[in-house]
Design an enzyme around this catalytic site. Sequence first.
Site, PDB file in Angstrom:
ATOM      1  N   HIS A 159      -0.848   1.834 -10.596  1.00  0.00           N
ATOM      2  CA  HIS A 159       0.446   1.106 -10.186  1.00  0.00           C
ATOM      3  C   HIS A 159      -0.123   0.882  -8.886  1.00  0.00           C
ATOM      4  O   HIS A 159      -0.825   1.569  -8.707  1.00  0.00           O
ATOM      5  CB  HIS A 159       1.698   1.903  -9.721  1.00  0.00           C
ATOM      6  CG  HIS A 159       1.291   3.162  -9.417  1.00  0.00           C
ATOM      7  ND1 HIS A 159       0.952   4.389  -9.464  1.00  0.00           N
ATOM      8  CD2 HIS A 159       2.091   3.643  -8.023  1.00  0.00           C
ATOM      9  CE1 HIS A 159       1.189   5.207  -9.090  1.00  0.00           C
ATOM     10  NE2 HIS A 159       1.306   4.916  -8.020  1.00  0.00           N
ATOM     11  N   HIS A 202      -3.231   2.208  -8.040  1.00  0.00           N
ATOM     12  CA  HIS A 202      -4.177   4.050  -8.255  1.00  0.00           C
ATOM     13  C   HIS A 202      -3.554   4.647  -9.293  1.00  0.00           C
ATOM     14  O   HIS A 202      -2.433   4.275  -9.963  1.00  0.00           O
ATOM     15  CB  HIS A 202      -4.098   4.703  -6.900  1.00  0.00           C
ATOM     16  CG  HIS A 202      -2.855   4.640  -6.165  1.00  0.00           C
ATOM     17  ND1 HIS A 202      -2.628   3.519  -5.583  1.00  0.00           N
ATOM     18  CD2 HIS A 202      -1.601   6.192  -6.461  1.00  0.00           C
ATOM     19  CE1 HIS A 202      -0.825   3.415  -5.283  1.00  0.00           C
ATOM     20  NE2 HIS A 202      -0.498   5.041  -6.076  1.00  0.00           N
ATOM     21  N   ASP A 214       1.959   0.430  -4.436  1.00  0.00           N
ATOM     22  CA  ASP A 214       2.945   1.479  -3.973  1.00  0.00           C
ATOM     23  C   ASP A 214       3.711  -0.130  -3.833  1.00  0.00           C
ATOM     24  O   ASP A 214       3.412  -0.465  -3.586  1.00  0.00           O
ATOM     25  CB  ASP A 214       3.058   2.190  -3.158  1.00  0.00           C
ATOM     26  CG  ASP A 214       1.510   3.409  -3.549  1.00  0.00           C
ATOM     27  OD1 ASP A 214       2.232   3.581  -4.936  1.00  0.00           O
ATOM     28  OD2 ASP A 214       1.030   3.338  -2.839  1.00  0.00           O
ATOM     29  N   ARG A 244       2.176  11.618   1.309  1.00  0.00           N
ATOM     30  CA  ARG A 244       2.471  10.385   1.754  1.00  0.00           C
ATOM     31  C   ARG A 244       3.166   9.965   2.792  1.00  0.00           C
ATOM     32  O   ARG A 244       3.881   9.998   2.528  1.00  0.00           O
ATOM     33  CB  ARG A 244       2.522   9.694  -0.006  1.00  0.00           C
ATOM     34  CG  ARG A 244       2.095   8.420   0.023  1.00  0.00           C
ATOM     35  CD  ARG A 244       2.396   7.859  -1.314  1.00  0.00           C
ATOM     36  NE  ARG A 244       3.650   6.797  -1.747  1.00  0.00           N
ATOM     37  CZ  ARG A 244       3.738   6.730  -2.251  1.00  0.00           C
ATOM     38  NH1 ARG A 244       3.266   6.204  -3.199  1.00  0.00           N
ATOM     39  NH2 ARG A 244       4.910   5.150  -2.463  1.00  0.00           N
TER      40      ARG A 244
HETATM   41  C1  SIN Z   1       1.238   8.207  -5.498  1.00  0.00           C
HETATM   42  O1  SIN Z   1       0.967   7.322  -6.461  1.00  0.00           O
HETATM   43  O2  SIN Z   1       0.644   7.691  -4.003  1.00  0.00           O
HETATM   44  C2  SIN Z   1       0.312   9.255  -5.867  1.00  0.00           C
HETATM   45  C3  SIN Z   1      -1.342   9.615  -5.526  1.00  0.00           C
HETATM   46  C4  SIN Z   1      -1.751  11.243  -6.342  1.00  0.00           C
HETATM   47  O3  SIN Z   1      -1.058  11.829  -5.703  1.00  0.00           O
HETATM   48  O4  SIN Z   1      -3.047  10.856  -6.316  1.00  0.00           O
END
Ligand code: SIN
Length: 279
Positions: free
Chosen positions: A100, A255, A102, A270
Site C-alpha cells: 500500500h 511499502h 499511506d 509513525r
Molecule cells: C506501515 O504501513 O506504515 C507500517 C510499516 C511497518 O510497520 O514496517
Amino acid sequence: MLADTVSVRPLSPTCGLEVEGLDLRQIGESEMTWLRSAVADNGVVAVRGQDLSPEQHIAFARQWGEIDYNRFFPINELYPEIALVQKEENQKVNIGGGWHTDHSYDVEPAMGSILLARELPPSGGDTLFASMYAAYDSLSDGLKATLETMRAVHTADHIYGHDGAYAKTDIASIFRGHDEHTLAVHPVIITHPTSGRKALYVNPSFTTRFDGWTREESLPLLQYLYAQAIAQDNVCTLQWKPGSIAIWDNRASWHFAKNDYHGHRRVMHRITIAGCALS
Ligand code: SIN
C-alpha cells in the site's frame, strides 16, 4: 550537501537509500535539502543509529510539513501526532501487512511517513518498498498512454470499516474511526509534485477500481499493474535495527510490513506528513 562522515548506500537498483552518520536531532538546512530530494527520488531513505525522543521525532517531522493525524491507527496517548504501528507477542495479524501507500483514500493524500523503530523482534519484521517510478517506467508506451487518460477510485472503508478487513482479525480492537468514510479519485499516472517524474498511483490495498469501470472490469488490469510494480528487481528490503528511522514518499513508493515474527513484540512510531492533490 552532506559531510564526508556521512555514508550513503542504495538498497536496490531502483528504490531506497541507507544513510549512516546523520544526526536527525540537529540536522542543518543543507542536509534537509539533500534528504528531501533523496526521499522524492528514491522513494525511501533509511537513516541508521538515531536516538530520538518523541518530541524530537515530532520536531523532525514538522520540518517536512504539516502533520497528518491518522484517523484509524492507535495513537500515542501523550503525542497524538504519533500513530502506533504495533504488534504484541500474542497477536497474529500486523498493521500494514499488504502492499500500500499511506492515505491514498484521501483527496489530498499524505506526502510521506516517518517511521521510527522503538522495539524490534529478534529477527524478521522487515519492511519492503517498491518504486512507483520504476513501475511506470516498466510499462509499454501504449499502456502508459492509455493509463494517462484514466483515474482510479480509492477508499479505506473495506479496510477500517465495521465489516472491514481488520474487523475479522485479532487486532480489530486497536483500530478507531470505523464510521469514517473515505473516497478519492486520483489519476492512475501522476507527475510527482517535487521530482517531476511520472509514477504509477494505484495500490492493492486502497484502490478499488478505475473511475467509470466496474470492479470486475478493473481487476485484471489492476492485477497486471500490481505484478509489474513488485517485480523482483523493483523491491528493496529494509532490515530494521534499533534506532533506524525510515522516511518515505507515498507518491513515489509502496511499502509492505512483513509479518514473520510471531511470538515477539514489534513497536514502531509513525508520523505522517500531509500532502497535496495529485495530477
Ligand atoms: C506501515 O504501513 O506504515 C507500517 C510499516 C511497518 O510497520 O514496517
